[in-house]
Structures are given as C-alpha cells and as structure tokens.
Scaffold this motif. Structure first.
Motif, PDB file in Angstrom:
ATOM      1  N   GLU A   1      11.181  15.139   6.448  1.00  0.00           N
ATOM      2  CA  GLU A   1      10.203  14.055   6.313  1.00  0.00           C
ATOM      3  C   GLU A   1       9.010  14.279   7.236  1.00  0.00           C
ATOM      4  O   GLU A   1       7.860  13.963   6.877  1.00  0.00           O
ATOM      5  N   LYS A   2       9.259  14.852   8.393  1.00  0.00           N
ATOM      6  CA  LYS A   2       8.166  15.142   9.317  1.00  0.00           C
ATOM      7  C   LYS A   2       7.244  16.210   8.747  1.00  0.00           C
ATOM      8  O   LYS A   2       6.012  16.091   8.820  1.00  0.00           O
ATOM      9  N   GLU A   3       7.815  17.268   8.164  1.00  0.00           N
ATOM     10  CA  GLU A   3       7.008  18.356   7.624  1.00  0.00           C
ATOM     11  C   GLU A   3       6.312  17.961   6.324  1.00  0.00           C
ATOM     12  O   GLU A   3       5.179  18.374   6.060  1.00  0.00           O
ATOM     13  N   PHE A   4       6.992  17.153   5.514  1.00  0.00           N
ATOM     14  CA  PHE A   4       6.413  16.747   4.237  1.00  0.00           C
ATOM     15  C   PHE A   4       5.451  15.564   4.399  1.00  0.00           C
ATOM     16  O   PHE A   4       4.633  15.294   3.516  1.00  0.00           O
ATOM     17  N   GLY A   5       5.566  14.845   5.520  1.00  0.00           N
ATOM     18  CA  GLY A   5       4.684  13.717   5.775  1.00  0.00           C
ATOM     19  C   GLY A   5       4.965  12.511   4.899  1.00  0.00           C
ATOM     20  O   GLY A   5       4.065  11.695   4.650  1.00  0.00           O
ATOM     21  N   ARG A   6       6.210  12.372   4.446  1.00  0.00           N
ATOM     22  CA  ARG A   6       6.574  11.246   3.578  1.00  0.00           C
ATOM     23  C   ARG A   6       8.085  11.070   3.585  1.00  0.00           C
ATOM     24  O   ARG A   6       8.823  11.992   3.921  1.00  0.00           O
ATOM     25  N   PRO A   7       8.571   9.887   3.185  1.00  0.00           N
ATOM     26  CA  PRO A   7      10.019   9.700   3.045  1.00  0.00           C
ATOM     27  C   PRO A   7      10.547  10.524   1.868  1.00  0.00           C
ATOM     28  O   PRO A   7       9.836  10.747   0.888  1.00  0.00           O
ATOM     29  N   LEU A   8      11.774  10.952   1.972  1.00  0.00           N
ATOM     30  CA  LEU A   8      12.381  11.736   0.902  1.00  0.00           C
ATOM     31  C   LEU A   8      12.993  10.818  -0.152  1.00  0.00           C
ATOM     32  O   LEU A   8      13.445   9.715   0.145  1.00  0.00           O
TER      33      LEU A   8
END
Length: 274
Positions: free
Chosen positions: A166-173
């Motif tokens: 979530e940190k790397e994607f910048g969004r909730p999974l």
C-alpha cells in the motif's frame, strides 16, 4: 493327587503324527520374550551382535530351563561357538556391568544359589529409554508451540506485506489483491515478495501480474532466499555476456534485434534482474 513335574514331559503314545507332535512341542516348549526396546538399542550400551545372541540364550536358560548360571559348555551346545570364546564374552559383559552375578533365594526349597543377574542390563536400557522419551516429549512440545504460533506469525507476515504494498502503490489494496498477497506469503519468504515488489517499482510496473511473473520465475528455478536471487542474477549476466561474445566476432558490434517481439521479451527479462 496332582503332581508337579519340573522336567521335560514326553507323551507315551506309539502312534505319533510327527507334524502334530512338532506343533504341540512348538507351543508347549514355551517362548522367550525379548523386549523390542532391547533389540532396538542394545548396540548403544556396548553390546555386540554376538553378545546379544548370548544374552538371549541366557534369558532362555533362565525362563525355560530354570538354569540361572549356565556354564560356557552348556551355552556352547546351543551356540556355534567354543566354550573359551563364550567365557570371554561373558566376562566382557560382566566387566561392562551389563550383567552381574548375584545370589538368589529359592523360596520353595529354601536354598541360596548363584545366577546371572539382568538388572544392570535393564537399568542401562531404561536410561536410554528415558532419554529417548524426554527428547520425544521436547520435540512434541516444540511442534505444538510452532503450530500455535504459526497462524499469528503468518498473519503478521501478511499484514507487513500489505502495508509495504500500500505504501508503494499509494492506495489501499483491494480484497483480491490482499488474497494474492496471502498466496504469495504462503508459498515464499516475505523478503522475496518485497524484492519482487522492489523490482517492479523500479521498472515502473505497478501491477500484481508482473510481480507474480517474477515470483513464478524464481520458484521455477528453486530460488528461496535473497542470496539465491543475487547468485541467479550473477549467473544470468554471465550467460548473457558469454552469449554476446559468441555472437559478435573480433571488433564487431552485436546486431540489433530483428523484431519488436524479441525486443519486448528481452526487455522483460532484463527487468527481472535489475
């Protein structure tokens, strides 16, 4: 009046069926019970194979013939060995305190006699049994503890991976993405999943399909640790460098790819080994 007969009893019948007689004697002669644990661990207390057979005969004499102190000559009659060797082997068993010579009291006849004592043998065997049982109990405790801790450890592993993604994607999974991470966590070390994520991010590939392709490639090559990943990378670069040298002659530059398909394929492979 009933009589007690201690000697060997033979049936007084001239009509003898030898097979039936053998079967009768087979049962009536009795059996010598040898503990399985003794047969399993006798070598651990310094008993040789020959001495084990000798001990079995001593026990048989004790149980079947009520002969508590058979001589080497008596033992030689039932074993393929000279009395002199049997005497040496008996002395060795005595020296190693596997058997002893003790005095026994016959309550019926009120006499004291000498015989071989097996208590030292079973004392040693019981010590080995206790050590084996203690080790088994300790191993079972460790197994139970690991089974109790396993769900929590797995949950923590998955939670850590979800936070990282979530940190790397910048969004909730999404729930489907969380399920995919759980599958990865069940089949690979968390460090490998994070490394696959790192390579995907550096390659600008923020998608689960790409990360899964990296993990599948590693699994196919039996790569389970980061050290194995690094070694696999080095081997890959060596193979690629060797291929370029073979394809290009002295002073020549390797020819460009002939098709867009090959270029895309090689570009994908390169991203696996950033």
């Amino acid at each position: 009046m009933a009589l007690h007969h201690s000697g060997k009893i033979v049936k007084c019948d001239q009509k003898v069926d030898i097979t039936a007689t053998f079967g009768s004697d087979l049962v009536l002669e009795g059996f010598t019970a040898i503990p399985n644990i003794l047969l399993k661990v006798y070598s651990q207390v310094g008993i040789s194979d020959f001495q084990m057979l000798l001990l079995i005969q001593l026990i048989r004499f004790h149980v079947e013939e009520r002969e508590y102190y058979p001589s080497p000559q008596m033992l030689a009659e039932v074993m393929e060995s000279e009395p002199a060797r049997l005497e040496r082997e008996l002395q060795d068993l005595l020296d190693k305190e596997i058997i002893a010579v003790s005095q026994f009291y016959d309550c019926d006849h009120r006499v004291i006699f000498q015989g071989y004592d097996f208590e030292p043998l079973f004392s040693k065997i019981s010590d080995i049994w206790a050590a084996i049982r203690a080790r088994e109990i300790e191993e079972s405790k460790k197994l139970l503890n690991s089974q109790e801790l396993a769900p929590d450890m797995f949950d923590n592993k998955v939670t850590g991976l979800i936070n990282c993604f979530e940190k790397e994607f910048g969004r909730p999974l999404s729930p489907i993405e969380v399920e995919q991470i759980e599958q990865w966590a069940a089949g690979a070390d968390a460090s490998l999943v994070v490394e696959a994520l790192r390579r995907a991010v550096l390659g600008g590939k923020h998608n689960f399909k790409y990360i899964n392709s990296i993990l599948v490639e590693w699994k196919k090559n039996n790569i389970r640790t980061l050290d194995a990943v690094e070694q696999y990378d080095r081997d890959f670069h060596k193979r690629r460098a060797g291929l370029k040298k073979r394809c290009a002659g002295p002073g020549e530059v390797p020819a460009p790819e002939d098709s867009k398909t090959d270029s895309k394929k090689k570009a994908f492979i390169r991203t696996l080994y950033i």
